[in-house]
Write an enzyme that holds these catalytic residues in place. Sequence first.
Site, mmCIF file in Angstrom:
data_model
loop_
_atom_site.group_PDB
_atom_site.id
_atom_site.type_symbol
_atom_site.label_atom_id
_atom_site.label_comp_id
_atom_site.label_asym_id
_atom_site.label_seq_id
_atom_site.Cartn_x
_atom_site.Cartn_y
_atom_site.Cartn_z
ATOM 1 N N GLU A 129 42.832 49.955 36.352
ATOM 2 C CA GLU A 129 42.618 49.982 34.888
ATOM 3 C C GLU A 129 41.667 51.194 34.527
ATOM 4 O O GLU A 129 40.806 51.548 35.025
ATOM 5 C CB GLU A 129 41.777 48.812 34.725
ATOM 6 C CG GLU A 129 42.523 47.092 35.035
ATOM 7 C CD GLU A 129 43.655 47.120 34.200
ATOM 8 O OE1 GLU A 129 43.715 47.523 33.178
ATOM 9 O OE2 GLU A 129 44.298 46.236 34.637
ATOM 10 N N CYS B 23 38.303 39.354 33.350
ATOM 11 C CA CYS B 23 38.540 40.726 34.390
ATOM 12 C C CYS B 23 37.727 41.662 33.279
ATOM 13 O O CYS B 23 37.254 42.724 33.801
ATOM 14 C CB CYS B 23 39.754 40.938 34.687
ATOM 15 S SG CYS B 23 40.084 39.909 36.266
ATOM 16 N N HIS C 158 43.586 45.644 39.077
ATOM 17 C CA HIS C 158 44.223 44.382 39.045
ATOM 18 C C HIS C 158 45.261 44.362 40.306
ATOM 19 O O HIS C 158 45.892 45.247 40.257
ATOM 20 C CB HIS C 158 44.800 44.102 37.677
ATOM 21 C CG HIS C 158 44.282 43.362 36.809
ATOM 22 N ND1 HIS C 158 43.569 43.671 35.709
ATOM 23 C CD2 HIS C 158 43.878 41.984 36.785
ATOM 24 C CE1 HIS C 158 42.919 42.729 35.124
ATOM 25 N NE2 HIS C 158 43.047 41.762 35.621
HETATM 26 N N1 PCA Z 1 42.056 37.439 36.992
HETATM 27 C C1 PCA Z 1 41.568 37.263 35.668
HETATM 28 C C2 PCA Z 1 40.308 36.471 35.704
HETATM 29 C C3 PCA Z 1 40.025 36.440 37.328
HETATM 30 C C4 PCA Z 1 41.296 37.118 37.988
HETATM 31 O O1 PCA Z 1 41.498 37.263 39.225
HETATM 32 C C5 PCA Z 1 41.497 38.410 34.618
HETATM 33 O O2 PCA Z 1 42.634 39.191 34.552
HETATM 34 O O3 PCA Z 1 40.984 38.076 33.712
#
Ligand code: PCA
Length: 198
Positions: free
Chosen positions: A78, A141, A165
Amino acid sequence: MNIIVTGFVPFLDNELNPTSEVLELLPKSIKGNEIITVLLPVEYDQCFQVLKPYIDKYKPGIIINLGLAPKRKNISLERVALNISNSEYSDNKGIIKIDESIIENGENAYFSKLPLRKILNILVKKGIPVEISNTAGLYICNNLMYHVLHYIESNKLETKAGFVHVPFMDKQVKDKLENSLPLVTILEGIIDVIKGTL
Ligand code: PCA
């Protein structure tokens, strides 16, 4: 140096979260640097509150926050956290946030402090599916990423911090390969993220 790696518990209709499994499988240290793992709740108001005492105690040189991005095919490095929460989905406490600032009058955005291009190249070379992503979403996140970077800036810390992610792991999907990776590949990718940041 201490390195903090965080993951999340399951949320919404995902019965598992690969990031909590990655935490279990990470080595205790990498190149002599201690790895401290912290499992976080999927709650707007608690995710950073749970992490903060670990930052104060361990004074990490690196913080890697991990989250599941259902339906993404690649490990996503990210680039940016935005000062806004906006999702039709509730957190694990039933809270929904629409167009809400994360920190009132805070910076609009923070960039990741991880060497994204270098990490990308390392993973590409190994054949691990990876991309630089320009949105971490506007759910939990992004909230956590924003809080961590805001804390580092506000306290003038040198910590290299950023959010990654990961896709579903294979055992979470019926039709494999479309949008999932083997857990070992996700784990290897995250270890390379850490090594590339060292
Ligand atoms: N993914 C979610 C919240 C917790 C997670 O593992 C997100 O992308 O916001």
